[in-house]
Write a protein that holds these residues in place. Structure first.
Motif, PDB file in Angstrom:
ATOM      1  N   ILE A   1       0.630  -1.197  -0.209  1.00 23.34           N
ATOM      2  CA  ILE A   1      -0.295   0.479   0.179  1.00 23.34           C
ATOM      3  C   ILE A   1       1.560   1.349  -0.313  1.00 23.34           C
ATOM      4  CG2 ILE A   1      -2.140   1.130   1.444  1.00 23.34           C
ATOM      5  CD1 ILE A   1      -2.852  -1.567   2.418  1.00 23.34           C
ATOM      6  N   ARG A   2       1.670   1.678   0.794  1.00 26.39           N
ATOM      7  CA  ARG A   2       2.629   2.489   0.297  1.00 26.39           C
ATOM      8  C   ARG A   2       4.017   2.763  -0.540  1.00 26.39           C
ATOM      9  NH1 ARG A   2       6.666   2.256   5.873  1.00 26.39           N
ATOM     10  NH2 ARG A   2       6.886   4.468   5.005  1.00 26.39           N
ATOM     11  N   THR A   3       3.513   1.796  -0.947  1.00 25.31           N
ATOM     12  CA  THR A   3       4.513   1.733  -2.231  1.00 25.31           C
ATOM     13  C   THR A   3       3.614   2.746  -3.559  1.00 25.31           C
ATOM     14  OG1 THR A   3       6.111  -0.470  -2.123  1.00 25.31           O
ATOM     15  CG2 THR A   3       5.406   0.122  -4.732  1.00 25.31           C
ATOM     16  N   LYS A   4       2.234   2.231  -3.214  1.00 25.93           N
ATOM     17  CA  LYS A   4       1.579   3.162  -4.133  1.00 25.93           C
ATOM     18  C   LYS A   4       1.979   4.945  -3.947  1.00 25.93           C
ATOM     19  CE  LYS A   4      -1.525  -0.786  -4.898  1.00 25.93           C
ATOM     20  NZ  LYS A   4      -3.451  -1.207  -4.425  1.00 25.93           N
ATOM     21  N   LEU A   5       1.774   4.481  -2.647  1.00 29.70           N
ATOM     22  CA  LEU A   5       2.054   6.452  -1.922  1.00 29.70           C
ATOM     23  C   LEU A   5       2.683   6.782  -2.617  1.00 29.70           C
ATOM     24  CD1 LEU A   5      -0.010   6.258   0.999  1.00 29.70           C
ATOM     25  CD2 LEU A   5      -0.941   7.067  -1.142  1.00 29.70           C
ATOM     26  N   LYS A   6       4.327   5.596  -2.772  1.00 30.52           N
ATOM     27  CA  LYS A   6       5.714   6.578  -2.993  1.00 30.52           C
ATOM     28  C   LYS A   6       5.708   6.395  -4.641  1.00 30.52           C
ATOM     29  CE  LYS A   6       7.613   6.872   1.375  1.00 30.52           C
ATOM     30  NZ  LYS A   6       8.221   8.281   1.603  1.00 30.52           N
ATOM     31  N   ARG A   7       4.841   5.490  -5.378  1.00 31.43           N
ATOM     32  CA  ARG A   7       5.122   6.273  -6.506  1.00 31.43           C
ATOM     33  C   ARG A   7       5.193   7.357  -6.782  1.00 31.43           C
ATOM     34  NH1 ARG A   7       2.246   0.526  -8.872  1.00 31.43           N
ATOM     35  NH2 ARG A   7       4.384  -1.197  -8.266  1.00 31.43           N
ATOM     36  N   THR A   8       4.434   8.469  -6.410  1.00 36.68           N
ATOM     37  CA  THR A   8       2.937   9.709  -6.621  1.00 36.68           C
ATOM     38  C   THR A   8       4.442  10.361  -6.000  1.00 36.68           C
ATOM     39  OG1 THR A   8       1.262   9.082  -5.917  1.00 36.68           O
ATOM     40  CG2 THR A   8       1.628  10.883  -6.322  1.00 36.68           C
ATOM     41  N   GLU A   9       5.010  10.439  -4.955  1.00 35.30           N
ATOM     42  CA  GLU A   9       6.122  10.930  -3.956  1.00 35.30           C
ATOM     43  C   GLU A   9       7.259  11.070  -5.209  1.00 35.30           C
ATOM     44  OE1 GLU A   9       6.689  10.235  -0.628  1.00 35.30           O
ATOM     45  OE2 GLU A   9       4.877  10.272   0.862  1.00 35.30           O
ATOM     46  N   GLY A  10       7.328   9.435  -5.641  1.00 39.09           N
ATOM     47  CA  GLY A  10       8.603   9.946  -6.364  1.00 39.09           C
ATOM     48  C   GLY A  10       8.411  10.653  -8.180  1.00 39.09           C
ATOM     49  N   GLU A  11       7.327  10.804  -8.488  1.00 36.28           N
ATOM     50  CA  GLU A  11       7.284  11.736  -9.656  1.00 36.28           C
ATOM     51  C   GLU A  11       6.515  13.025  -9.593  1.00 36.28           C
ATOM     52  OE1 GLU A  11       3.075   9.619 -11.035  1.00 36.28           O
ATOM     53  OE2 GLU A  11       3.672   7.954 -11.464  1.00 36.28           O
ATOM     54  N   ILE A  12       6.795  13.668  -8.553  1.00 34.80           N
ATOM     55  CA  ILE A  12       6.148  14.225  -8.041  1.00 34.80           C
ATOM     56  C   ILE A  12       7.774  15.168  -7.499  1.00 34.80           C
ATOM     57  CG2 ILE A  12       5.461  16.369  -6.089  1.00 34.80           C
ATOM     58  CD1 ILE A  12       3.604  14.703  -4.837  1.00 34.80           C
ATOM     59  N   ALA A  13       8.565  14.782  -6.990  1.00 34.83           N
ATOM     60  CA  ALA A  13       9.660  14.520  -6.768  1.00 34.83           C
ATOM     61  C   ALA A  13      10.402  14.971  -8.049  1.00 34.83           C
ATOM     62  CB  ALA A  13      10.862  13.502  -5.834  1.00 34.83           C
TER      63      ALA A  13
END
Length: 268
Positions: A90-102
Motif C-alpha cells: 500500500i505504501r509503495t503506491k503512495l511512494k510512486r506518486t511522491e517519486g513522480e512529484i520529486a
C-alpha cells in the motif's frame, strides 16, 4: 492437425503430470499462518530417545511445551511478515506518486539551491522505496495434500544479508540475497519429493524476482537435508564458528539465466 493435437494435448499432459503427485504447492494465505507454523514446529522439535518410561514422559512433555512455543513464535513471525508485506504494498503506491512529484520538481527547478533540494528529496524517496521493496519480497509457500487439504510442507522466501558476519541489528554492507528458511515437511510425508518440489517452486519464484542465486542454512549433522540440497544444485559456502551451540552451514545455488523457462504463477 497433428500440430494442433500436440498443442491441445500439452496442457492435458501437464495437468496429468501435476496430479501425479498427491499434493500441490501454492502461496500461504494469511489465515493459514498458524497451520504453516505448526508444520515447522513439529518438524523442528526433536523426539526424546530415553528408554526409562518416566523420564521419557517428562522429556516428551518438555518437547511438547517447546513445540507449542515454537509454533506460537513462528505464527507471530509469519503473520507479522505478511502484514508488513501488505502494508508495504500500500505504501509503495503512495511512494510512486511522491517519486513522480520529486522528479517533476527536479525538472522545473531553476536555481542551484532548488535543484539541490529536489535531488535530496528524490534520493530520500529512492531509499524509502527500496526499503519497502525489500519488505514486499517475502512469501510463504505451502504444500497442500489434495484429498485432505492438510498442509504437509512449507518454506519461506525473503531477501536477507546472509553473508553478514554479525546478525541484525548490527549494520552491514553485505548485499541482500534471496534466502530460503523454515523448510519443513510433515513427518508422515517425508521422502515423497515434497521438499524437492518446494525447492523447485522456490527457484521458479526466484527467477521471477530476477535473483541471481538462492541461499539457505542447514544445521550441522542434518545429512539428509544437506544431501538433498547438494543434489538440487546447492554448494556449501561457509560454516558457523565452532564455538556456537547450533552450528550451521551456509549453502548457495547459482541460477543460470540460460536455464530460465516460463512458468505459470503459483495458485492461491
Amino acid at each position: 492437425s497433428e500440430q494442433g493435437g500436440e498443442a491441445h494435448g500439452a496442457p492435458r499432459r501437464r495437468r496429468v503430470e501435476m496430479r501425479a503427485k498427491p499434493y500441490r504447492v501454492r502461496r500461504c494465505a494469511l489465515e493459514e499462518t498458524r497451520a504453516a507454523a505448526r508444520v515447522c514446529a513439529e518438524a523442528f522439535s526433536k523426539k526424546p530417545e530415553l528408554r526409562l518410561e518416566a523420564l521419557q514422559r517428562l522429556a516428551q512433555a518438555m518437547v511438547d511445551r517447546r513445540r507449542l512455543q515454537v509454533e506460537e513464535d513462528l505464527e507471530y513471525m509469519f503473520a507479522r511478515a505478511a502484514a508488513r508485506k501488505r502494508e508495504a504494498t500500500i505504501r509503495t503506491k503512495l511512494k510512486r506518486t511522491e517519486g513522480e512529484i520529486a522528479q517533476l520538481r527536479m525538472a522545473v527547478a531553476r536555481s542551484g539551491r532548488a535543484l539541490a533540494r529536489a535531488k535530496l528529496e528524490r534520493a530520500r524517496w529512492e531509499r524509502e522505496a527500496q526499503s519497502l521493496w525489500f519488505q514486499r519480497q517475502w512469501i510463504c509457500l505451502v504444500a497442500e495434500h489434495y484429498s485432505t487439504g492438510k498442509l504437509i510442507g512449507c518454506v519461506t522466501i525473503s531477501m536477507r544479508q546472509v553473508e553478514s558476519l554479525l546478525p541484525p541489528p548490527f549494520p552491514s554492507n553485505a548485499p541482500r540475497r534471496l534466502y530460503l528458511s523454515n523448510m519443513a515437511v510433515d513427518q508422515q510425508f517425508r521422502r515423497q519429493g515434497v521438499a524437492r518440489t518446494l525447492l523447485q517452486e522456490s527457484e521458479k519464484l526466484a527467477r521471477r524476482w530476477n535473483a541471481e542465486d538462492m541461499w539457505l542454512h542447514v544445521e550441522e549433522g542434518n545429512h539428509v537435508a544437506e544431501e538433498l540440497y547438494i543434489a538440487c544444485g546447492f554448494a556449501r559456502k561457509r560454516s558457523d564458528p565452532n564455538f556456537l551451540f547450533r552450528r550451521r552451514h551456509l549453502l548457495c545455488k547459482t541460477l543460470d539465466p540460460g536455464d530460465a523457462s516460463p512458468s505459470a504463477p503459483l495458485e492461491g
